[in-house]
Design an enzyme around this catalytic site. Structure first.
Site, PDB file in Angstrom:
ATOM      1  N   CYS A 114       0.817  -1.024   0.378  1.00  0.00           N
ATOM      2  CA  CYS A 114      -0.039   0.173   0.385  1.00  0.00           C
ATOM      3  C   CYS A 114       0.891   1.296  -0.204  1.00  0.00           C
ATOM      4  O   CYS A 114       0.565   2.450   0.083  1.00  0.00           O
ATOM      5  CB  CYS A 114      -1.232  -0.146   1.297  1.00  0.00           C
ATOM      6  SG  CYS A 114      -1.874  -1.793   1.010  1.00  0.00           S
ATOM      7  N   HIS A 248      -3.673   7.211   2.540  1.00  0.00           N
ATOM      8  CA  HIS A 248      -3.960   6.233   1.179  1.00  0.00           C
ATOM      9  C   HIS A 248      -5.032   5.657   2.114  1.00  0.00           C
ATOM     10  O   HIS A 248      -5.730   5.466   3.213  1.00  0.00           O
ATOM     11  CB  HIS A 248      -2.598   5.221   1.856  1.00  0.00           C
ATOM     12  CG  HIS A 248      -3.241   3.554   1.754  1.00  0.00           C
ATOM     13  ND1 HIS A 248      -3.934   3.126   0.641  1.00  0.00           N
ATOM     14  CD2 HIS A 248      -3.296   2.471   2.739  1.00  0.00           C
ATOM     15  CE1 HIS A 248      -4.102   1.650   0.402  1.00  0.00           C
ATOM     16  NE2 HIS A 248      -3.587   1.509   1.972  1.00  0.00           N
ATOM     17  N   ASN A 278      -9.687  -0.412  -0.435  1.00  0.00           N
ATOM     18  CA  ASN A 278      -7.895  -0.456  -0.635  1.00  0.00           C
ATOM     19  C   ASN A 278      -8.051  -0.722  -1.815  1.00  0.00           C
ATOM     20  O   ASN A 278      -7.882  -1.960  -1.998  1.00  0.00           O
ATOM     21  CB  ASN A 278      -8.179  -1.516   1.161  1.00  0.00           C
ATOM     22  CG  ASN A 278      -6.679  -0.596   0.873  1.00  0.00           C
ATOM     23  OD1 ASN A 278      -6.155  -0.248   0.055  1.00  0.00           O
ATOM     24  ND2 ASN A 278      -6.274  -1.141   2.507  1.00  0.00           N
TER      25      ASN A 278
END
Length: 321
Positions: A114, A248, A278
């Site tokens: 990520c 994020h 996500n």
């Protein structure tokens, strides 16, 4: 001569298949309300069976180059951040390079899950600063749906697929625009908290994502706060100087915790987790594109990015748009 990296164009791609929270309630014990209340996610996109990470990366790159008014032949380097490549090798970046016709560019992938886009951005920025390249295409692209255990409600509901791209160009360092600084961190001692339980070096060749959500949440709030503070202190700024916080997009509660800690009002926080889920390394460029395309982000706005991913890896980047 010293150079600085300035963003000149961005682009995105999202698969057409929309997966709402109700999809999961048809085969596991959950509900749309349960998912939304704990994550902020309402829907996400899943790639089709025939759609690859490189397909999405190419589409995002094409849009970014078009918006930057730059030809593929003028690109010096392509860096793709991904944890879900089409193949073990070759890299997604080389596939993108070929399909774009960017014959002069060198290309490689970065794997920091990520945090990947911030890692790739940092690599690109340093290459431009030292004069190794003048125009770099930075892409975050993920097919996270391919590594999910669809029966695990603690992870299956969180992730989505997509790609985002940003074109960076070298300019005279005297300008006040561009990437001001990037800050990268990692701690491999936390590997078992977020990982995929398979791979070429394992008995199990193909694995699925495993996560200890509660522990990751606590670490994310702490580490992301550290990353944001490091960026601000390095540039002698405070949170009051920030025009846009683009984090994020992992979980709305993590986003809210970090923004509240720095007293960043909600109207300064770019949030797309509700519609994308996500998307790992694609998360930040997807959110950035939303804010640029709808006019929220304007020239000379000060933006801070932050992300944390498996590894653990985490980092931040400060940009004057």
């Amino acid at each position: 001569m010293m150079f600085r990296s300035i963003p000149v164009g961005c682009g995105t791609y999202l698969p057409s298949q929309v997966i709402t929270n109700d999809y999961f309630s048809t085969f596991m014990e959950t509900s749309s309300e349960w998912i939304a209340s704990r994550t902020g996610i309402l829907e996400r996109r899943f790639a089709s069976e025939s759609e690859t990470t490189s397909d999405m990366a190419v589409s995002a790159a094409e849009e970014a180059l078009k918006n930057a008014s730059i030809a593929a032949l003028d690109v010096d380097a392509i860096i793709v951040a991904t944890t879900t490549p089409d193949n073990i090798f070759p890299s997604v970046a080389t596939i993108v390079q070929h399909r774009l016709g960017a014959k002069k560019a060198f290309a490689f992938d970065v794997q920091a899950v990520c945090s990947g886009f911030i890692y790739a951005l940092s690599v690109a920025d340093n290459m431009i600063r030292c004069g190794q390249a003048k125009t770099i295409l930075v892409i975050g692209a993920e097919s996270m749906s391919r590594i999910l255990d669809r029966q695990d409600r603690t992870t299956a509901v969180l992730f989505g697929d997509g790609a985002g791209a940003l074109v960076l160009q070298a300019t005279n360092a005297a300008t006040n625009r561009g990437i001001l600084s990037t800050h990268l961190f990692s701690d491999g001692s936390y590997k078992e908290l977020l990982y995929v339980d398979g791979g070429p070096g394992q008995e199990k060749q193909e694995g699925v994502l495993k996560m200890c959500g509660r522990e990751i949440f606590k670490l994310a709030v702490e580490r992301l706060g550290q990353a944001v503070m490091t960026a601000l202190e390095a540039n002698q700024l405070t949170s009051a100087d920030i025009d846009w916080f683009i984090p994020h997009q992992a979980n709305i509660r993590i986003i809210n915790s970090v923004s509240e800690h720095f007293h960043l009002p909600r109207e300064k926080v770019v949030i797309t987790v509700h519609k994308h889920g996500n998307t790992s390394a694609a998360s930040i460029p997807l959110a950035l594109y939303d804010a640029v395309s709808d006019g929220r982000v304007k020239e000379n706005d000060l933006i801070i990015f932050e992300a944390m991913g498996g590894g653990l890896t985490w980092g931040s980047a400060l940009i004057r748009w």
